[in-house]
Design a protein around this motif. Structure first.
Motif, PDB file in Angstrom:
ATOM      1  N   ASN A 136       0.811  -1.227   0.000  1.00  0.00           N
ATOM      2  CA  ASN A 136       0.000   0.000   0.000  1.00  0.00           C
ATOM      3  C   ASN A 136       0.841   1.273   0.000  1.00  0.00           C
ATOM      4  OD1 ASN A 136      -2.594  -1.257   0.005  1.00  0.00           O
ATOM      5  ND2 ASN A 136      -2.306  -1.755   2.173  1.00  0.00           N
ATOM      6  N   ILE A 137       1.984   1.214  -0.680  1.00  0.00           N
ATOM      7  CA  ILE A 137       2.834   2.393  -0.821  1.00  0.00           C
ATOM      8  C   ILE A 137       2.345   3.185  -2.022  1.00  0.00           C
ATOM      9  CG2 ILE A 137       5.198   3.208  -1.165  1.00  0.00           C
ATOM     10  CD1 ILE A 137       6.115   0.479   0.023  1.00  0.00           C
ATOM     11  N   LYS A 138       2.058   4.454  -1.826  1.00  0.00           N
ATOM     12  CA  LYS A 138       1.428   5.267  -2.869  1.00  0.00           C
ATOM     13  C   LYS A 138       2.385   6.258  -3.538  1.00  0.00           C
ATOM     14  CE  LYS A 138      -2.536   3.450  -1.655  1.00  0.00           C
ATOM     15  NZ  LYS A 138      -3.143   2.374  -2.481  1.00  0.00           N
ATOM     16  N   TYR A 139       3.644   6.290  -3.061  1.00  0.00           N
ATOM     17  CA  TYR A 139       4.599   7.268  -3.580  1.00  0.00           C
ATOM     18  C   TYR A 139       5.946   6.584  -3.777  1.00  0.00           C
ATOM     19  CZ  TYR A 139       0.943  10.175  -1.608  1.00  0.00           C
ATOM     20  OH  TYR A 139      -0.276  10.713  -1.296  1.00  0.00           O
ATOM     21  N   ALA A 140       6.607   6.860  -4.889  1.00  0.00           N
ATOM     22  CA  ALA A 140       7.894   6.222  -5.168  1.00  0.00           C
ATOM     23  C   ALA A 140       8.818   7.206  -5.877  1.00  0.00           C
ATOM     24  CB  ALA A 140       7.705   4.970  -6.023  1.00  0.00           C
ATOM     25  N   ARG A 141      10.107   7.008  -5.651  1.00  0.00           N
ATOM     26  CA  ARG A 141      11.125   7.817  -6.326  1.00  0.00           C
ATOM     27  C   ARG A 141      12.030   6.894  -7.119  1.00  0.00           C
ATOM     28  NH1 ARG A 141      16.369  11.020  -3.686  1.00  0.00           N
ATOM     29  NH2 ARG A 141      17.150  11.781  -5.697  1.00  0.00           N
ATOM     30  N   ILE A 142      12.260   7.242  -8.399  1.00  0.00           N
ATOM     31  CA  ILE A 142      13.254   6.550  -9.212  1.00  0.00           C
ATOM     32  C   ILE A 142      14.288   7.575  -9.641  1.00  0.00           C
ATOM     33  CG2 ILE A 142      11.656   4.755  -9.949  1.00  0.00           C
ATOM     34  CD1 ILE A 142      11.386   6.196 -12.634  1.00  0.00           C
ATOM     35  N   TYR A 143      15.425   7.107 -10.113  1.00  0.00           N
ATOM     36  CA  TYR A 143      16.561   8.000 -10.322  1.00  0.00           C
ATOM     37  C   TYR A 143      16.852   8.292 -11.785  1.00  0.00           C
ATOM     38  CZ  TYR A 143      17.259   7.346  -5.357  1.00  0.00           C
ATOM     39  OH  TYR A 143      17.076   7.342  -3.998  1.00  0.00           O
ATOM     40  N   ASP A 144      15.961   7.830 -12.662  1.00  0.00           N
ATOM     41  CA  ASP A 144      16.130   8.103 -14.084  1.00  0.00           C
ATOM     42  C   ASP A 144      14.744   8.073 -14.711  1.00  0.00           C
ATOM     43  OD1 ASP A 144      15.450   5.407 -14.136  1.00  0.00           O
ATOM     44  OD2 ASP A 144      17.486   4.721 -14.592  1.00  0.00           O
ATOM     45  N   ALA A 145      14.686   7.869 -16.022  1.00  0.00           N
ATOM     46  CA  ALA A 145      13.395   7.771 -16.706  1.00  0.00           C
ATOM     47  C   ALA A 145      13.376   6.490 -17.540  1.00  0.00           C
ATOM     48  CB  ALA A 145      13.168   8.991 -17.585  1.00  0.00           C
ATOM     49  N   ASN A 146      13.765   5.392 -16.902  1.00  0.00           N
ATOM     50  CA  ASN A 146      13.816   4.100 -17.577  1.00  0.00           C
ATOM     51  C   ASN A 146      12.429   3.721 -18.107  1.00  0.00           C
ATOM     52  OD1 ASN A 146      13.363   0.974 -17.284  1.00  0.00           O
ATOM     53  ND2 ASN A 146      15.557   1.261 -17.664  1.00  0.00           N
ATOM     54  N   ILE A 147      12.377   3.371 -19.379  1.00  0.00           N
ATOM     55  CA  ILE A 147      11.098   3.108 -20.036  1.00  0.00           C
ATOM     56  C   ILE A 147      10.346   1.951 -19.386  1.00  0.00           C
ATOM     57  CG2 ILE A 147      10.034   2.325 -22.191  1.00  0.00           C
ATOM     58  CD1 ILE A 147      12.170   3.893 -23.705  1.00  0.00           C
ATOM     59  N   GLY A 200      -1.739   4.350 -10.019  1.00  0.00           N
ATOM     60  CA  GLY A 200      -2.108   5.442  -9.121  1.00  0.00           C
ATOM     61  C   GLY A 200      -0.964   5.897  -8.226  1.00  0.00           C
ATOM     62  N   ILE A 201       0.173   5.211  -8.308  1.00  0.00           N
ATOM     63  CA  ILE A 201       1.336   5.585  -7.493  1.00  0.00           C
ATOM     64  C   ILE A 201       1.943   6.874  -8.041  1.00  0.00           C
ATOM     65  CG2 ILE A 201       3.676   4.904  -6.806  1.00  0.00           C
ATOM     66  CD1 ILE A 201       2.679   1.972  -6.990  1.00  0.00           C
ATOM     67  N   GLU A 202       2.157   7.848  -7.165  1.00  0.00           N
ATOM     68  CA  GLU A 202       2.760   9.112  -7.588  1.00  0.00           C
ATOM     69  C   GLU A 202       4.270   8.928  -7.677  1.00  0.00           C
ATOM     70  OE1 GLU A 202       1.509  12.646  -5.634  1.00  0.00           O
ATOM     71  OE2 GLU A 202      -0.601  12.058  -5.594  1.00  0.00           O
ATOM     72  N   LEU A 203       4.828   9.316  -8.807  1.00  0.00           N
ATOM     73  CA  LEU A 203       6.210   8.977  -9.120  1.00  0.00           C
ATOM     74  C   LEU A 203       7.087  10.220  -9.241  1.00  0.00           C
ATOM     75  CD1 LEU A 203       7.899   6.425  -9.753  1.00  0.00           C
ATOM     76  CD2 LEU A 203       7.404   6.815 -12.169  1.00  0.00           C
ATOM     77  N   MET A 204       8.236  10.163  -8.586  1.00  0.00           N
ATOM     78  CA  MET A 204       9.279  11.177  -8.734  1.00  0.00           C
ATOM     79  C   MET A 204      10.361  10.578  -9.612  1.00  0.00           C
ATOM     80  SD  MET A 204      11.726  12.798  -5.725  1.00  0.00           S
ATOM     81  CE  MET A 204      10.330  13.490  -4.848  1.00  0.00           C
ATOM     82  N   PRO A 228       4.945   9.926 -23.610  1.00  0.00           N
ATOM     83  CA  PRO A 228       4.359   8.629 -23.990  1.00  0.00           C
ATOM     84  C   PRO A 228       3.732   7.877 -22.816  1.00  0.00           C
ATOM     85  CG  PRO A 228       6.539   8.911 -24.961  1.00  0.00           C
ATOM     86  CD  PRO A 228       6.377   9.999 -23.955  1.00  0.00           C
ATOM     87  N   TYR A 229       4.091   8.221 -21.592  1.00  0.00           N
ATOM     88  CA  TYR A 229       3.651   7.444 -20.429  1.00  0.00           C
ATOM     89  C   TYR A 229       2.747   8.246 -19.487  1.00  0.00           C
ATOM     90  CZ  TYR A 229       7.719   5.308 -22.441  1.00  0.00           C
ATOM     91  OH  TYR A 229       8.609   4.805 -23.345  1.00  0.00           O
ATOM     92  N   TYR A 230       2.689   9.531 -19.690  1.00  0.00           N
ATOM     93  CA  TYR A 230       1.891  10.409 -18.839  1.00  0.00           C
ATOM     94  C   TYR A 230       0.530  10.663 -19.498  1.00  0.00           C
ATOM     95  CZ  TYR A 230       0.676  14.451 -15.951  1.00  0.00           C
ATOM     96  OH  TYR A 230       0.039  15.308 -15.095  1.00  0.00           O
ATOM     97  N   PRO A 231      -0.603  10.665 -18.753  1.00  0.00           N
ATOM     98  CA  PRO A 231      -0.721  10.592 -17.290  1.00  0.00           C
ATOM     99  C   PRO A 231      -0.980   9.180 -16.752  1.00  0.00           C
ATOM    100  CG  PRO A 231      -2.816  11.231 -18.198  1.00  0.00           C
ATOM    101  CD  PRO A 231      -1.892  11.033 -19.382  1.00  0.00           C
ATOM    102  N   ALA A 232      -0.932   8.127 -17.617  1.00  0.00           N
ATOM    103  CA  ALA A 232      -1.138   6.770 -17.090  1.00  0.00           C
ATOM    104  C   ALA A 232      -0.135   6.500 -15.976  1.00  0.00           C
ATOM    105  CB  ALA A 232      -0.992   5.749 -18.214  1.00  0.00           C
ATOM    106  N   THR A 233       1.119   6.907 -16.209  1.00  0.00           N
ATOM    107  CA  THR A 233       2.118   6.899 -15.145  1.00  0.00           C
ATOM    108  C   THR A 233       2.072   8.274 -14.495  1.00  0.00           C
ATOM    109  OG1 THR A 233       3.510   5.294 -16.285  1.00  0.00           O
ATOM    110  CG2 THR A 233       4.559   6.656 -14.596  1.00  0.00           C
ATOM    111  N   LYS A 234       1.748   8.288 -13.212  1.00  0.00           N
ATOM    112  CA  LYS A 234       1.426   9.536 -12.506  1.00  0.00           C
ATOM    113  C   LYS A 234       2.689  10.235 -12.014  1.00  0.00           C
ATOM    114  CE  LYS A 234      -2.043  11.188  -9.195  1.00  0.00           C
ATOM    115  NZ  LYS A 234      -3.024  10.750  -8.163  1.00  0.00           N
ATOM    116  N   ILE A 235       3.348  10.923 -12.914  1.00  0.00           N
ATOM    117  CA  ILE A 235       4.595  11.628 -12.586  1.00  0.00           C
ATOM    118  C   ILE A 235       4.247  12.974 -11.939  1.00  0.00           C
ATOM    119  CG2 ILE A 235       6.698  12.647 -13.531  1.00  0.00           C
ATOM    120  CD1 ILE A 235       6.266  10.569 -15.901  1.00  0.00           C
ATOM    121  N   THR A 236       4.810  13.216 -10.755  1.00  0.00           N
ATOM    122  CA  THR A 236       4.493  14.459 -10.039  1.00  0.00           C
ATOM    123  C   THR A 236       5.717  15.330  -9.766  1.00  0.00           C
ATOM    124  OG1 THR A 236       4.603  13.207  -7.968  1.00  0.00           O
ATOM    125  CG2 THR A 236       2.419  13.552  -8.917  1.00  0.00           C
TER     126      THR A 236
END
Length: 483
Positions: A42-53, A63-67, A95-103
């Protein structure tokens, strides 16, 4: 800790907790499986360090908000030409927004700590990314910032004396102006672990782990601090106020505690990692704020999702994960923040696991307030990643009846709970588990109890009654075993 390393105030939504998904390893599960693991908890927020496809695709429709991050090595082309920023956004975001919820987009990471100080490139690159977002009408939905280590301060104690290092002045002034103008947060990576490890004579372990029973007083303000996390955040706020930037919020983009270290890193243990992160989550979720900012949201990303075996340096650098690469837990952690202070129960005299003070037998059952979806997700996790043997609740097996999700969940929850020390933290399941100190079998199996008592044992024959009672007690034992 650099960019290779279990959330934020909009309209009073309260503090949030996310996780950093670093991938500096060669033994990690696929992005799809990693995202499944994040969802199971049930983690709703995540951070990644690049923009890997592949990673961006894996987060789609969750629905996870992504950094997401732009690496320091890419700062030069982004700072030089607007077209580079435009092209990157068109190829890596659209190509991935807004299905991938980048914030959030982080432009560079801890640049003042990098071997080649590229700080002069950060703000120009941020401006170009923001311009690209404006062209697409996304600048209000995706915030732009950059992350820092606590080394950006020249002084952090006492908190009221917090000050930015003068050697970074040329970098910080335009950066802070950018953040204030665009209502973006000041992103900081905070690690009380390092403060304790490097100066154990000045920092107590309890103070670093949110367990201090005493208070540290700021002599200038009279504010009382019971943990280092709050003191470091307030040092940043005072540093910002000293430069008259009072509207910028502080966001913690990395914090955590390692579960294993080199021989000299004696505080890097699973117990300390569990205590720090569990107490951190509860502290943040309670929205208590800090002594200088009471009630202020403090959004936090815990580092990190997995242990990363390719990271250089001391042993601790490879052991910050909440999970091993095989997706099993390094230690138990409840992201809901509803659990009590972490501790281990003492065994009862009969050898069973005691309650928090070791005085009574306790059980973990499904909460009556949990939704069916949350219960099902929790059961799925317990029976897979949680390593619970759930075969007894399968059809025709001893604990299948009554055939409802609540009773099956109670079986799975309690099995996990007893296997993992019968601690509060082992009975959370995202808020769907509840600890009880009364045998729950009567409440959970009323129809079976009634059947046994009223139907099987009503014969007048003494031998029949005795045999029936033997059956009754055998079945009673089976029912209790199912809890």
């Amino acid at each position: 800790m650099g960019s290779s390393k279990f959330p934020f105030a909009v309209l009073c939504r309260g503090s949030i907790v996310g996780v950093c998904y670093g991938r500096n390893a060669d033994d990690l599960p696929t992005p799809d499986k990693a995202v499944d693991l994040i969802q199971q908890h049930n983690i709703k927020y995540a951070r990644i360090y690049d923009a890997n496809i592949q990673v961006l695709k894996a987060f789609a429709n969750t629905g996870i908000e992504l950094m997401i991050g732009i690496s320091n090595s890419d700062l030069l082309p982004f700072s030089q030409f607007q077209s580079n920023a435009d092209t990157w956004l068109k190829n890596n975001i659209l190509p991935y927004y807004p299905a991938t919820k980048i914030t959030y987009i982080t432009v560079g990471a801890e640049v003042t700590e990098a071997p080649n100080n590229e700080s002069a490139l950060v703000v120009p690159a941020m401006h170009n990314i923001l311009t690209s977002l404006k062209k697409l009408g996304l600048h209000k939905k995706i915030k732009v910032s950059t992350t820092h280590s606590l080394g950006v301060l020249s002084r952090s104690f006492p908190p009221s004396a917090g000050a930015f290092s003068s050697k970074h002045a040329l970098f910080l002034k335009p950066l802070l102006e950018f953040l204030a103008e665009n209502q973006s947060p000041f992103m900081i990576d905070i690690y009380p672990y390092y403060a304790y490890r490097d100066s154990p004579s000045n920092v107590s372990l309890d103070y670093a782990l949110f367990q201090s029973s005493s208070e540290v007083i700021d002599p200038n303000t009279g504010l009382l601090y019971t943990n280092m996390f709050d003191a470091q955040i307030d040092a940043l706020y005072f540093a910002l106020m000293a430069l008259n930037f009072r509207t910028i919020k502080v966001m913690v983009t990395e914090t955590g505690w390692p579960s294993k270290g080199s021989p000299k890193e004696t505080a890097a243990t699973p117990d300390n990692a569990q205590i720090y992160n569990a107490n951190l989550i509860r502290h943040v979720i309670n929205d208590t704020g800090t002594p200088a900012k009471p009630g202020e949201d403090v959004d936090v990303y815990i580092f990190s999702l997995f242990n990363e075996n390719r990271k250089p340096g001391l042993e601790s650098e490879r052991n910050w994960g909440l999970f091993y690469p095989d997706q099993t837990s390094v230690y138990n952690l409840d992201f809901s923040g509803r659990g009590a202070v972490v501790g281990m129960p003492t065994p009862n005299s009969n050898g069973t696991a005691g309650g928090f003070n070791g005085t009574t037998k306790t059980w973990c059952i499904a909460s009556s307030n949990a939704t069916q979806l949350d219960l099902q997700n929790a059961v799925d996790w317990a029976c897979s990643t949680g390593n619970v043997d759930c075969s007894p609740i399968q059809p025709s097996q001893p604990c299948f009846q009554p055939d409802n999700l609540a009773s099956h969940a109670s079986y799975a929850f309690n099995a996990y709970y007893q296997q993992n020390g019968a601690t509060d933290i082992a009975c959370t399941f995202g808020g769907t588990g509840v600890r009880v100190d009364k045998d729950p079998s009567n409440a959970l199996f009323p129809s079976v109890q009634t059947l046994l008592h009223r139907s099987l044992c009503l014969g007048s024959d003494a031998m029949h009654f005795l045999n029936c009672k033997l059956v009754y007690f055998a079945l009673q034992a089976m029912i209790t075993a199912c809890i």
